[in-house]
Scaffold this active site. Structure first.
Site, PDB file in Angstrom:
ATOM      1  N   LYS A  58       0.840  -1.209   0.000  1.00  0.00           N
ATOM      2  CA  LYS A  58       0.000   0.000   0.000  1.00  0.00           C
ATOM      3  C   LYS A  58       0.878   1.264   0.000  1.00  0.00           C
ATOM      4  O   LYS A  58       2.095   1.177   0.201  1.00  0.00           O
ATOM      5  CB  LYS A  58      -0.893  -0.023   1.248  1.00  0.00           C
ATOM      6  CG  LYS A  58      -0.102  -0.055   2.562  1.00  0.00           C
ATOM      7  CD  LYS A  58      -0.969  -0.425   3.749  1.00  0.00           C
ATOM      8  CE  LYS A  58      -0.152  -0.451   5.030  1.00  0.00           C
ATOM      9  NZ  LYS A  58      -0.916  -0.994   6.165  1.00  0.00           N
ATOM     10  N   TYR A 102      15.771  29.855   9.216  1.00  0.00           N
ATOM     11  CA  TYR A 102      14.545  30.546   9.604  1.00  0.00           C
ATOM     12  C   TYR A 102      14.471  30.718  11.109  1.00  0.00           C
ATOM     13  O   TYR A 102      14.822  29.819  11.869  1.00  0.00           O
ATOM     14  CB  TYR A 102      13.325  29.753   9.121  1.00  0.00           C
ATOM     15  CG  TYR A 102      13.064  29.919   7.642  1.00  0.00           C
ATOM     16  CD1 TYR A 102      12.759  31.175   7.102  1.00  0.00           C
ATOM     17  CD2 TYR A 102      13.119  28.824   6.785  1.00  0.00           C
ATOM     18  CE1 TYR A 102      12.525  31.319   5.740  1.00  0.00           C
ATOM     19  CE2 TYR A 102      12.882  28.959   5.428  1.00  0.00           C
ATOM     20  CZ  TYR A 102      12.584  30.214   4.910  1.00  0.00           C
ATOM     21  OH  TYR A 102      12.354  30.362   3.573  1.00  0.00           O
TER      22      TYR A 102
HETATM   23  C1  LIG Z   1      -0.159  -1.954   6.850  1.00  0.00           C
HETATM   24  C2  LIG Z   1      -0.713  -3.239   7.323  1.00  0.00           C
HETATM   25  C3  LIG Z   1       0.103  -4.370   7.459  1.00  0.00           C
HETATM   26  C4  LIG Z   1       1.619  -4.315   7.326  1.00  0.00           C
HETATM   27  O1  LIG Z   1       2.150  -3.718   8.494  1.00  0.00           O
HETATM   28  P1  LIG Z   1       3.745  -3.590   8.724  1.00  0.00           P
HETATM   29  O2  LIG Z   1       3.856  -3.063  10.100  1.00  0.00           O
HETATM   30  O3  LIG Z   1       4.216  -2.606   7.705  1.00  0.00           O
HETATM   31  O4  LIG Z   1       4.312  -4.936   8.526  1.00  0.00           O
HETATM   32  C5  LIG Z   1      -0.501  -5.582   7.751  1.00  0.00           C
HETATM   33  N1  LIG Z   1      -1.842  -5.663   7.938  1.00  0.00           N
HETATM   34  C6  LIG Z   1      -2.658  -4.590   7.850  1.00  0.00           C
HETATM   35  C7  LIG Z   1      -4.125  -4.751   8.071  1.00  0.00           C
HETATM   36  C8  LIG Z   1      -2.128  -3.346   7.555  1.00  0.00           C
HETATM   37  O5  LIG Z   1      -2.924  -2.274   7.487  1.00  0.00           O
END
Ligand SMILES: *Cc1c(COP(=O)(O)O)cnc(C)c1O
Length: 367
Positions: A35, A261
């Site tokens: 994702k 800044y």
């Molecule tokens: C993002 C996600 C993962 C992966 O998590 P990591 O900590 O990056 O391994 C697994 N399951 C679900 C439902 C997620 O949203």
């Protein structure tokens, strides 16, 4: 010429990291989580590098559609499922698995005709209180699903761990027991054909009890540790991304001079200052503290002053001969993204996901 801000992506490391998942969970099928543009590494690039994963997971329907349009044939689960009938139609049209986590989704499924059209992952909320049915609702959800013709059977079952990155926290074992007990309470309605999934990266690496039919590694596939007290390399993982830029100016400043800044940094002694072409406009963290290490010509130099949109400033005391054009590494090559995350009060996930469009992607094999 060294380009201005660029991210070097070593796609070959993805396979190594996938093998590490297999080593930790030898009996599980692997749903590679890609994702958020493959955690900032490029959705299609990472999918191509991990084609031998048993399935992919994305958060949103459009991410799954992009993968299908690019010709990806693996099973793909959409972790947020769907929120309207049109989205369900898209899931079916592109042969994407839906996570079903709410009664609102059940109503949409019940209103749809069709035979075995959609594979689903029914999600139990075991304590994260984000998505999923509560244990006391789960039986009703399963009963209603069994009446939906559009659902392909057997359904799969999942939950998500909230605290698995804390190896001392008993909440994880509680979540796992609640998942197992809730499902056991539904026997004989369920069978081993109803595959189960619990573990994210931290679950895979730290909680043997979380290993079931499927595991869902995300961050570890990119060579990054899910734990606050270790880096990916210490776990045997290989980081895929490193972030680089170059010095664009070197100057001497006097004691009492203010840098950047709001003059947040005041020099306590005469200083050789380097200006690096990287900033929050590239995804370098705005809240990186003074002292955050940066590699200039491979040697550590501390960040001073505020991070601005296009530039940061560093103290070049460790290398007075540095000059404009010299290479700078923001993370990678021994300076872990985990260390930078700690310096910026964040987690490495946000750093790799946050690299912006402006940053040129260079694939390592192409160099
Ligand atoms: C993002 C996600 C993962 C992966 O998590 P990591 O900590 O990056 O391994 C697994 N399951 C679900 C439902 C997620 O949203």
């Amino acid at each position: 010429m060294i380009p201005a801000a660029y991210a070097l992506i070593n796609v070959d490391s993805a396979q190594h990291n996938l093998q590490m998942v297999r080593r930790f969970a030898p009996d599980a099928k692997i749903m590679a989580v890609i994702k958020a543009n493959g955690y900032g590494h490029g959705l299609l690039r990472i999918a191509d590098a991990l084609l031998n994963a048993d399935a992919f997971a994305v958060a949103r329907v459009d991410e799954g559609v992009r993968l299908r349009k690019a010709g990806i044939k693996n099973r793909i689960a959409v972790l947020e499922g769907f929120t309207c009938g049109e989205e369900l139609d898209e899931l079916v049209a592109y042969c994407l698995d839906a996570v079903v986590h709410s009664f609102a989704q059940l109503e949409i499924l019940e209103s749809r005709e069709g035979q075995d059209a959609c594979a689903i992952w029914l999600k139990l909320d075991t304590g994260m209180n984000r998505l999923g049915f509560k244990p006391k609702e789960f039986n009703a959800a399963i009963q209603r699903l069994s009446q939906c013709s559009i659902i392909r059977k057997p359904i799969s079952l999942m939950t998500h761990l909230a605290n698995a990155d804390d190896k001392q926290d008993a909440a994880t074992l509680k979540q796992i027991s609640l998942f197992n007990d809730t499902l056991a309470g539904l026997a004989p309605g369920l069978s081993p054909k109803n595959e189960r999934s619990i573990a994210n990266s931290a679950g895979i690496l730290a909680w043997r009890e979380a290993l079931t039919d499927w595991v869902r590694p995300g961050v570890m596939l990119y060579g990054i540790s899910p734990f606050p007290d270790s880096a990916g390399e210490q776990l045997g993982l290989k980081p895929i991304m490193s972030l680089h830029s170059r010095l664009i100016a070197v100057k001497s400043i006097a004691k009492g001079d203010k840098v950047g800044y709001s003059g947040a940094w005041v020099c306590e002694k005469p200083t050789t200052l380097g200006v690096v072409a990287i900033g929050y406009g590239d995804g370098y963290p705005r809240y990186a503290k003074a002292g955050t290490p940066v590699l200039v010509n491979g040697r550590r130099a501390p960040l001073i002053g505020r991070v601005s949109m296009d530039m940061i400033t560093v103290d070049l005391e460790t290398q007075p001969h540095a000059k404009p054009g010299d290479p700078v590494t923001l993370w990678g090559d021994g300076l872990t993204v985990e260390e930078i995350a700690l310096c910026a009060d964040t987690i490495p996930y946000t750093l790799v996901c946050g690299v912006t469009q402006r940053v040129q992607i260079v694939e390592k094999s192409a160099l």
